[in-house]
Write an enzyme that holds these catalytic residues in place. Structure first.
Site, PDB file in Angstrom:
ATOM      1  N   GLY A 132       0.833  -1.209   0.000  1.00 32.24           N
ATOM      2  CA  GLY A 132       0.000   0.000   0.000  1.00 32.24           C
ATOM      3  C   GLY A 132       0.859   1.246   0.000  1.00 32.24           C
ATOM      4  O   GLY A 132       1.011   1.900   1.044  1.00 32.24           O
ATOM      5  N   TYR A 133       1.430   1.549  -1.134  1.00 33.48           N
ATOM      6  CA  TYR A 133       2.264   2.751  -1.269  1.00 33.48           C
ATOM      7  C   TYR A 133       1.507   3.839  -2.049  1.00 33.48           C
ATOM      8  O   TYR A 133       1.189   4.883  -1.528  1.00 33.48           O
ATOM      9  CB  TYR A 133       3.568   2.408  -2.015  1.00 33.48           C
ATOM     10  CG  TYR A 133       4.722   1.951  -1.162  1.00 33.48           C
ATOM     11  CD1 TYR A 133       4.525   1.233   0.015  1.00 33.48           C
ATOM     12  CD2 TYR A 133       6.034   2.212  -1.536  1.00 33.48           C
ATOM     13  CE1 TYR A 133       5.595   0.800   0.782  1.00 33.48           C
ATOM     14  CE2 TYR A 133       7.114   1.796  -0.771  1.00 33.48           C
ATOM     15  CZ  TYR A 133       6.900   1.089   0.386  1.00 33.48           C
ATOM     16  OH  TYR A 133       7.970   0.671   1.135  1.00 33.48           O
ATOM     17  N   GLU A 249      12.544  -3.833  -4.046  1.00 29.26           N
ATOM     18  CA  GLU A 249      11.534  -3.992  -5.097  1.00 29.26           C
ATOM     19  C   GLU A 249      12.170  -3.722  -6.467  1.00 29.26           C
ATOM     20  O   GLU A 249      11.953  -4.460  -7.428  1.00 29.26           O
ATOM     21  CB  GLU A 249      10.369  -3.017  -4.858  1.00 29.26           C
ATOM     22  CG  GLU A 249       9.314  -3.109  -5.953  1.00 29.26           C
ATOM     23  CD  GLU A 249       8.102  -2.217  -5.697  1.00 29.26           C
ATOM     24  OE1 GLU A 249       8.142  -1.376  -4.790  1.00 29.26           O
ATOM     25  OE2 GLU A 249       7.114  -2.381  -6.435  1.00 29.26           O
TER      26      GLU A 249
HETATM   27  C1  LIG Z   1       2.213  -3.319 -12.960  1.00 27.81           C
HETATM   28  C2  LIG Z   1       2.156  -2.325 -11.843  1.00 27.81           C
HETATM   29  C3  LIG Z   1       2.016  -2.759 -10.541  1.00 27.81           C
HETATM   30  C4  LIG Z   1       1.941  -1.846  -9.486  1.00 27.81           C
HETATM   31  N1  LIG Z   1       1.737  -2.323  -8.227  1.00 27.81           N
HETATM   32  C5  LIG Z   1       1.653  -1.460  -7.196  1.00 27.81           C
HETATM   33  C6  LIG Z   1       1.412  -1.948  -5.873  1.00 27.81           C
HETATM   34  O1  LIG Z   1       1.256  -3.160  -5.654  1.00 27.81           O
HETATM   35  N2  LIG Z   1       1.345  -1.058  -4.866  1.00 27.81           N
HETATM   36  C7  LIG Z   1       1.525   0.279  -5.053  1.00 27.81           C
HETATM   37  O2  LIG Z   1       1.507   1.018  -4.074  1.00 27.81           O
HETATM   38  N3  LIG Z   1       1.731   0.779  -6.301  1.00 27.81           N
HETATM   39  C8  LIG Z   1       1.788  -0.057  -7.373  1.00 27.81           C
HETATM   40  N4  LIG Z   1       1.986   0.426  -8.648  1.00 27.81           N
HETATM   41  C9  LIG Z   1       2.019   1.883  -8.871  1.00 27.81           C
HETATM   42  C10 LIG Z   1       3.397   2.413  -9.287  1.00 27.81           C
HETATM   43  O3  LIG Z   1       4.281   2.403  -8.223  1.00 27.81           O
HETATM   44  C11 LIG Z   1       3.167   3.814  -9.866  1.00 27.81           C
HETATM   45  O4  LIG Z   1       2.416   3.656 -11.041  1.00 27.81           O
HETATM   46  C12 LIG Z   1       4.487   4.516 -10.196  1.00 27.81           C
HETATM   47  O5  LIG Z   1       5.205   4.831  -9.033  1.00 27.81           O
HETATM   48  C13 LIG Z   1       4.246   5.803 -11.003  1.00 27.81           C
HETATM   49  O6  LIG Z   1       3.320   6.626 -10.372  1.00 27.81           O
HETATM   50  P1  LIG Z   1       2.036   7.196 -11.143  1.00 27.81           P
HETATM   51  O7  LIG Z   1       1.395   6.083 -11.883  1.00 27.81           O
HETATM   52  O8  LIG Z   1       1.245   7.995 -10.172  1.00 27.81           O
HETATM   53  O9  LIG Z   1       2.622   8.156 -12.288  1.00 27.81           O
HETATM   54  P2  LIG Z   1       3.056   9.678 -12.110  1.00 27.81           P
HETATM   55  O10 LIG Z   1       3.921   9.817 -10.905  1.00 27.81           O
HETATM   56  O11 LIG Z   1       1.859  10.543 -12.216  1.00 27.81           O
HETATM   57  O12 LIG Z   1       3.976   9.869 -13.386  1.00 27.81           O
HETATM   58  C14 LIG Z   1       3.433  10.146 -14.683  1.00 27.81           C
HETATM   59  C15 LIG Z   1       4.597  10.355 -15.639  1.00 27.81           C
HETATM   60  O13 LIG Z   1       5.392  11.484 -15.219  1.00 27.81           O
HETATM   61  C16 LIG Z   1       6.749  11.100 -15.064  1.00 27.81           C
HETATM   62  N5  LIG Z   1       7.356  11.809 -13.929  1.00 27.81           N
HETATM   63  C17 LIG Z   1       6.803  12.005 -12.702  1.00 27.81           C
HETATM   64  N6  LIG Z   1       7.671  12.663 -11.911  1.00 27.81           N
HETATM   65  C18 LIG Z   1       8.796  12.877 -12.650  1.00 27.81           C
HETATM   66  C19 LIG Z   1      10.045  13.510 -12.383  1.00 27.81           C
HETATM   67  N7  LIG Z   1      10.333  14.049 -11.174  1.00 27.81           N
HETATM   68  N8  LIG Z   1      10.971  13.540 -13.379  1.00 27.81           N
HETATM   69  C20 LIG Z   1      10.709  12.979 -14.587  1.00 27.81           C
HETATM   70  N9  LIG Z   1       9.536  12.381 -14.906  1.00 27.81           N
HETATM   71  C21 LIG Z   1       8.596  12.336 -13.941  1.00 27.81           C
HETATM   72  C22 LIG Z   1       6.711   9.617 -14.770  1.00 27.81           C
HETATM   73  O14 LIG Z   1       7.949   8.997 -15.106  1.00 27.81           O
HETATM   74  C23 LIG Z   1       5.572   9.156 -15.680  1.00 27.81           C
HETATM   75  O15 LIG Z   1       6.028   8.951 -16.996  1.00 27.81           O
HETATM   76  C24 LIG Z   1       2.049  -0.458  -9.734  1.00 27.81           C
HETATM   77  C25 LIG Z   1       2.205  -0.003 -11.053  1.00 27.81           C
HETATM   78  C26 LIG Z   1       2.239  -0.917 -12.105  1.00 27.81           C
HETATM   79  C27 LIG Z   1       2.385  -0.400 -13.512  1.00 27.81           C
END
Ligand SMILES: Cc1cc2nc3c(=O)[nH]c(=O)nc-3n(C[C@H](O)[C@H](O)[C@H](O)COP(=O)(O)OP(=O)(O)OC[C@H]3O[C@@H](n4cnc5c(N)ncnc54)[C@H](O)[C@@H]3O)c2cc1C
Length: 391
Positions: A132-133, A249
Site C-alpha cells: 500500500g504505497y 523492489e
Molecule cells: C504493474 C504495476 C504494478 C503496481 N503495483 C503497485 C502496488 O502493488 N502497490 C503500489 O503502491 N503501487 C503499485 N503500482 C504503482 C506504481 O508504483 C506507480 O504507477 C508509479 O510509481 C508511477 O506513479 P504514477 O502512476 O502515479 O505516475 P506519475 O507519478 O503521475 O507519473 C506520470 C509520468 O510522469 C513522469 N514523472 C513524474 N515525476 C517525474 C520527475 N520528477 N521527473 C521525470 N519524470 C517524472 C513519470 O515517469 C511518468 O512517466 C504499480 C504499477 C504498475 C504499472
C-alpha cells in the site's frame, strides 16, 4: 572450496530427488506462479509439494537467517543453489512480495517480536502480502501521500485510500505507508504499518484494464483500527523504511531482465522455432539480434553479481538498484519483442498451452518500466545519487 563442492553435490542430489517433474517445466505465463497465502489453491500437487519441501529447508529465502526459518546460506552457497535449480529448470517455489520486498525491510527495522511473528510465514508462504504505497496524486511523488493514521492511544485509526494495489483483493496482509504528522516536511511525517486485510473498514475494488485481466485494485480504509504493535520502526520515520524496501523492489523487478523459471536462452528458443542451418540459426538477422540479446543479458547478470557483492561488502548504495531496475526492465521488454518476432503470427499461441500467454507477457512487460518507480524517476536517481550530477 571442498565444502562448496560438497554443498553442490548434496544440493544437486536433493533437488533431483525433491523437485517434482512439473516444477521443472518453463513457466508459460504469470498463472504458473505460486503466490501462497491463506486462500491459495494450488495448481497441482507438484506445486504444493515443491513449496512445502523448499520452505522446510528455508530455501524459499536461502540467505535469510535460519533462526526465522530461512536457509542461512552464505553468498557462494546461495549462488550454487541458484545454479543447480537453473540446471534442472526448477521453478521458483514461491513468488511473494513478502520475500522480495517486506522481508528484507523487517530483517533490518522490525523488533525481535515482529520478526518472530511475520518472517516465518513469509518464508513458508502462509501469508500473502500486498503493497500500500501509491495513492491518487502520490505515485512518483510518493512522499505526498495523504492516508491518515491518528493516534488513538492503544491503536491508530486509518482513513484514506491507495491505488494500483496489486492483488489487494487476494492478499492477506498489507504493508502500508501512512501519514502520522501533517505539520512537518512531507518526508518526515510518514510511518510504516502492517495490518490484516480482513480488519473491519478495509475494502478493495478491482480496476479493470483494457486487456481484460488486471491485478490492480483501489484500496479503501474507513476508520480502520491498527494496534500500535504493528508499527514497524520509529513513528514518523517510515520514509527510511519505504525507501529501503523500494531498493529491494527495484532490484527484484530489474531481475526480470534475466531469463528465469527454467527459461531457455534466446538463441535456443529462436532455433527451436525458426530452425538451424549448419548448426547456426537459419535467419541471419535474427541470429544477430538473438546473439546481441544474449550478450547483453550475460553482461547484465554479471552487473547484478557485482552490485550484490559490492552491497554486501558495504561499498554499494541502495541507489544501484535503480540501475538494475532501469536496465533490467528494458531488457525484459526487448526479450518479449524478440519472442514476438520469433513467433510472428504464431506468437499469439507459441510455446504454450494457454492461448495468448505470449502476447499477454509482451503487453505486461510494458508495465515493468512503470511499477516500482518509473524509468524517468530511476534516471533521476542515477543522475543525482550515482553520477553526482546537480539536482
Ligand atoms: C504493474 C504495476 C504494478 C503496481 N503495483 C503497485 C502496488 O502493488 N502497490 C503500489 O503502491 N503501487 C503499485 N503500482 C504503482 C506504481 O508504483 C506507480 O504507477 C508509479 O510509481 C508511477 O506513479 P504514477 O502512476 O502515479 O505516475 P506519475 O507519478 O503521475 O507519473 C506520470 C509520468 O510522469 C513522469 N514523472 C513524474 N515525476 C517525474 C520527475 N520528477 N521527473 C521525470 N519524470 C517524472 C513519470 O515517469 C511518468 O512517466 C504499480 C504499477 C504498475 C504499472
Amino acid at each position: 572450496m571442498e565444502n562448496l563442492e560438497q554443498f553442490r553435490a548434496d544440493t544437486r542430489e536433493w533437488l533431483e530427488a525433491n523437485c517434482p517433474e512439473d516444477m521443472r517445466q518453463p513457466m508459460r505465463s504469470d498463472e504458473d506462479q505460486c503466490w501462497g497465502g491463506r486462500n491459495w489453491v494450488f495448481k497441482s500437487e507438484g506445486q504444493k509439494l515443491w513449496l512445502e519441501r523448499m520452505a522446510a529447508k528455508g530455501w524459499t529465502a536461502p540467505r535469510w537467517p535460519a533462526e526465522y526459518g530461512g536457509g542461512g546460506l552464505s553468498g557462494p552457497e546461495a549462488k550454487i543453489l541458484g545454479e543447480e535449480m537453473a540446471r534442472i529448470g526448477a521453478r521458483r517455489p514461491l513468488s511473494s512480495f513478502g520475500l522480495d520486498m517486506l522481508g528484507p525491510a523487517l530483517l533490518l527495522y522490525a523488533t525481535e517480536e515482529q520478526k518472530q511473528q511475520y518472517i516465518p510465514d513469509i518464508i513458508n508462504g502462509k501469508i500473502r502480502w500486498c503493497q500500500g504505497y501509491s495513492e491518487p496524486n502520490a505515485g512518483s511523488d510518493l512522499a505526498s501521500l495523504r492516508t491518515k493514521a491518528e493516534d488513538m492511544g492503544d491503536h491508530y485509526l486509518i482513513n484514506g485510500s491507495k491505488v494500483w494495489t496489486s492483488y489487494a483483493d487476494k492478499a492477506d496482509w498489507i504493508f502500508c505507508l501512512v501519514r502520522t504528522d501533517f505539520d512537518c516536511p512531507k518526508h518526515e511525517g510518514i510511518s510504516f504499518l502492517l495490518f490484516d486485510m480482513t480488519t473491519e473498514g478495509v475494502s478493495t475494488k478491482p480496476i479493470k484494464l483494457i486487456s481484460g485481466t488486471s491485478p490492480f485494485c483501489e484500496t479503501f480504509f474507513d476508520n480502520v483500527q491498527v494496534p500500535k504493535t504493528q508499527l514497524v520502526g520509529t513513528l514518523n520515520k517510515g520514509w527510511e523504511i519505504a525507501k529501503y524496501l523500494l531498493t529491494h523492489e527495484r532490484a527484484m523487478i530489474g531481475g526480470f531482465g534475466l531469463a528465469g523459471g527454467g527459461m531457455k536462452g534466446m538463441g535456443q528458443m529462436a532455433a527451436a522455432k525458426r530452425g538451424t542451418k549448419d548448426g547456426r540459426l537459419r535467419d541471419a538477422s535474427l541470429r544477430a539480434e538473438a546473439s546481441a540479446f544474449e550478450i547483453d543479458e550475460m553482461a547484465f547478470g554479471l552487473t547484478i553479481e557485482r552490485i550484490t557483492d559490492e552491497t554486501k561488502a558495504g561499498q554499494g548504495t541502495g541507489a544501484s538498484s535503480s540501475i538494475l531496475k532501469m536496465y533490467g526492465t528494458e531488457l525484459n521488454k526487448l526479450r518479449q519483442e524478440l519472442f514476438m518476432a520469433i513467433g510472428a503470427t504464431d506468437a499469439l499461441n507459441f510455446d504454450t498451452d494457454s492461448k495468448g500467454a505470449l502476447v499477454r507477457s509482451w503487453l505486461r512487460s510494458k508495465a515493468n518500466s512503470i511499477e516500482g518507480g518509473t524509468t524517468e524517476v530511476q534516471l533521476n536517481i542515477i543522475a543525482k545519487r550515482i553520477l553526482g550530477l546537480p539536482a
